[in-house]
Scaffold this active site. Structure first.
Site, short mmCIF file in Angstrom:
data_model
loop_
_atom_site.label_atom_id
_atom_site.label_comp_id
_atom_site.label_asym_id
_atom_site.label_seq_id
_atom_site.Cartn_x
_atom_site.Cartn_y
_atom_site.Cartn_z
N GLY A 81 0.79 -1.22 0.00
CA GLY A 81 0.00 0.00 0.00
C GLY A 81 0.83 1.27 0.00
O GLY A 81 0.46 2.26 -0.64
N THR A 82 1.94 1.26 0.71
CA THR A 82 2.78 2.47 0.77
C THR A 82 3.32 2.83 -0.60
O THR A 82 3.25 3.99 -1.03
CB THR A 82 3.93 2.26 1.77
OG1 THR A 82 3.40 2.25 3.10
CG2 THR A 82 4.97 3.37 1.65
N GLN A 189 -7.48 0.23 4.03
CA GLN A 189 -8.22 -0.24 5.19
C GLN A 189 -9.66 -0.61 4.83
O GLN A 189 -10.23 -1.54 5.42
CB GLN A 189 -8.23 0.84 6.28
CG GLN A 189 -6.89 1.08 6.93
CD GLN A 189 -6.44 -0.08 7.82
OE1 GLN A 189 -7.20 -0.99 8.13
NE2 GLN A 189 -5.18 -0.04 8.21
N HIS A 229 -1.98 -7.73 2.37
CA HIS A 229 -2.04 -8.28 3.73
C HIS A 229 -3.24 -7.80 4.53
O HIS A 229 -3.56 -8.38 5.56
CB HIS A 229 -0.74 -8.01 4.48
CG HIS A 229 -0.47 -6.57 4.81
ND1 HIS A 229 -0.43 -6.11 6.10
CD2 HIS A 229 -0.24 -5.51 4.02
CE1 HIS A 229 -0.16 -4.81 6.09
NE2 HIS A 229 -0.04 -4.42 4.84
N THR A 265 10.98 -6.97 -11.28
CA THR A 265 10.41 -8.31 -11.42
C THR A 265 9.29 -8.52 -10.41
O THR A 265 9.44 -8.25 -9.21
CB THR A 265 11.50 -9.38 -11.19
OG1 THR A 265 12.54 -9.19 -12.16
CG2 THR A 265 10.93 -10.78 -11.33
N CYS A 353 2.08 1.66 11.46
CA CYS A 353 3.16 2.39 10.79
C CYS A 353 3.80 3.43 11.69
O CYS A 353 4.87 3.95 11.38
CB CYS A 353 2.63 3.05 9.52
SG CYS A 353 2.04 1.86 8.30
#
Length: 413
Positions: A81-82, A189, A229, A265, A353
């Site tokens: 996500g980051t 989220q 995740h 990759t 985070c």
């Protein structure tokens, strides 16, 4: 209800930190292992082993896209996500220079806020950070008031991971797009617990509309980010969903993978698990959301009734189904974590985070809480409904800690 101090659980902790990372789904684990067993091969290679790897990636791409109401060609795989948020915010702003003004909110994930500040610091963009109300929401009127002819991008998250508040993104996106700005939403989220549909622009908004059967939010956005995740897939994979006609300045340069938008990759095994997790999650997201909402509401009601000094943070109803977050006056959030862990419950004091930082949460400060109160925060995000036994045991821990803190405070004369 007994006030006896809960004893340490003899087995693994009951996991109530799904907003940090969801438990790995059986379907994702099987897909991950199958991809690893298929053998090492680069999806860009032209031999048969490379073709097999490409097929695994393509199948996962189709599964993730279908689960999110998108087309496979609109999906760009990333490392999480980051990276997807960085790519969306920086990549869209640089590739679509309508102007040098970007808009976000004070309660965004750091990967969005810091990307906006990077544009401001390095490329001279002007940044407007919208305030939110005491529940964490931003209004369409507030957004409309700051939009300008040179506003290139508006980035507003679908739901906040710390306090669970769901934003009225369809309404906000309509305001921004009417003024010609591109719109990105961080759905990391929200997407695993609400039936988010990237492709439907005209659906009703809000959790109730979702659970009634319509895809939510029908965000009407140009770009949306998700992470494996959070769906119960493996860590190390994420995706940016992007309208096919839009230009995007890549952040990573090299072999031109992912339609030239993200060189490198592909992580074949993680992507395979990602696809399986989204597919499994999408199959029961509506019914699961209803179950989690009922459990969440029962939990919130019990905490507020039984725990001295407890206050709910975030919106009381427009919030993620399995998300309950509180501040408890006079009780350190870290001490609550330790006590709950000893009793067999894995929870969080806020965003994973920001773990390890001593400063109070910027999100809670943006909601108007004092630094002292913000540091008492505790967050429960459960992947499955809580049993009555678990409810009682968690509340017993919170009540014990709050009562002990209250007894330790000197009385005012």
């Amino acid at each position: 209800m007994s006030t006896t101090e809960p004893t340490r659980a003899p087995h693994a902790p009951r996991y109530l930190d799904a907003a940090a990372t969801a438990p790995l789904r059986a379907e994702a684990r099987a897909a991950l292992i199958d991809a690893l067993d298929a053998g090492a091969a680069n999806p860009s290679s032209v031999h048969s082993a490379g073709h097999r790897a490409r097929m695994i990636v393509d199948e996962a791409r189709a599964r993730v896209a279908a689960g999110l109401g998108a087309r496979a060609g609109e999906l760009i795989f990333t490392s999480g996500g980051t990276e997807a948020n960085n790519l969306a915010v920086i990549g869209l702003a640089l590739a679509n220079p309508r102007g040098r003004h970007v808009v976000t909110t004070a309660v965004e994930h750091p990967s969005v806020l810091e990307s906006c500040r990077y544009l401001e610091r390095v490329f001279g963009f002007e940044l407007t950070v919208l305030d939110v109300d005491g529940t964490g929401r931003v209004s369409a009127e507030a957004l409309a008031a700051v939009l300008r002819p040179d506003t290139t991008l508006v980035s507003i998250g679908l739901a906040n991971g710390e306090v669970g508040t769901v934003q009225p993104v369809p309404e906000l996106a309509a305001v921004a797009r009417l003024r010609g700005a591109l719109v990105h939403t961080d759905a990391v989220q929200a997407a695993p617990s609400l039936p988010v549909s990237f492709g439907s622009a005209d659906r009703a908004s809000g959790p109730d509309a979702t659970i009634a059967g319509d895809g939510w939010p029908g965000p009407g956005v140009d770009a949306m980010t998700v992470a494996s995740h959070k769906f119960g897939g493996p860590q190390g994979a994420g995706a940016l969903l992007l309208r096919g006609h839009l230009r995007l300045e890549p952040l990573l340069h090299g072999g031109g993978q992912e339609r030239g938008a993200r060189s490198g990759t592909e992580n074949v095994a993680a992507i395979a698990g990602f696809g399986a997790a989204v597919r499994a999650c999408a199959a029961d997201v509506g019914s699961r959301a209803l179950e989690l909402m009922r459990s969440r509401d029962a939990f919130v009601e019990l905490v507020l009734a039984e725990v001295p000094g407890a206050r709910l943070t975030g919106h009381p109803s427009e919030r993620l189904p399995g998300h309950a977050s509180f501040v408890i006056e006079g009780v350190s959030g870290e001490s609550l974590l330790v006590a709950l862990d000893a009793a067999g419950f894995a929870v969080s004091s806020g965003s994973a985070c920001a773990a390890g930082k001593d400063e109070p949460s910027p999100t809670l400060l943006a909601l108007g809480l004092s630094p002292e109160i913000a540091q008492t925060a505790i967050r429960f995000t459960f992947p499955a409904p809580l049993s009555e036994t678990d409810l009682a045991r968690v509340v017993a821990v919170l009540r014990l800690e709050a009562s002990a803190a209250g007894a330790a405070r000197p009385r005012r004369m």
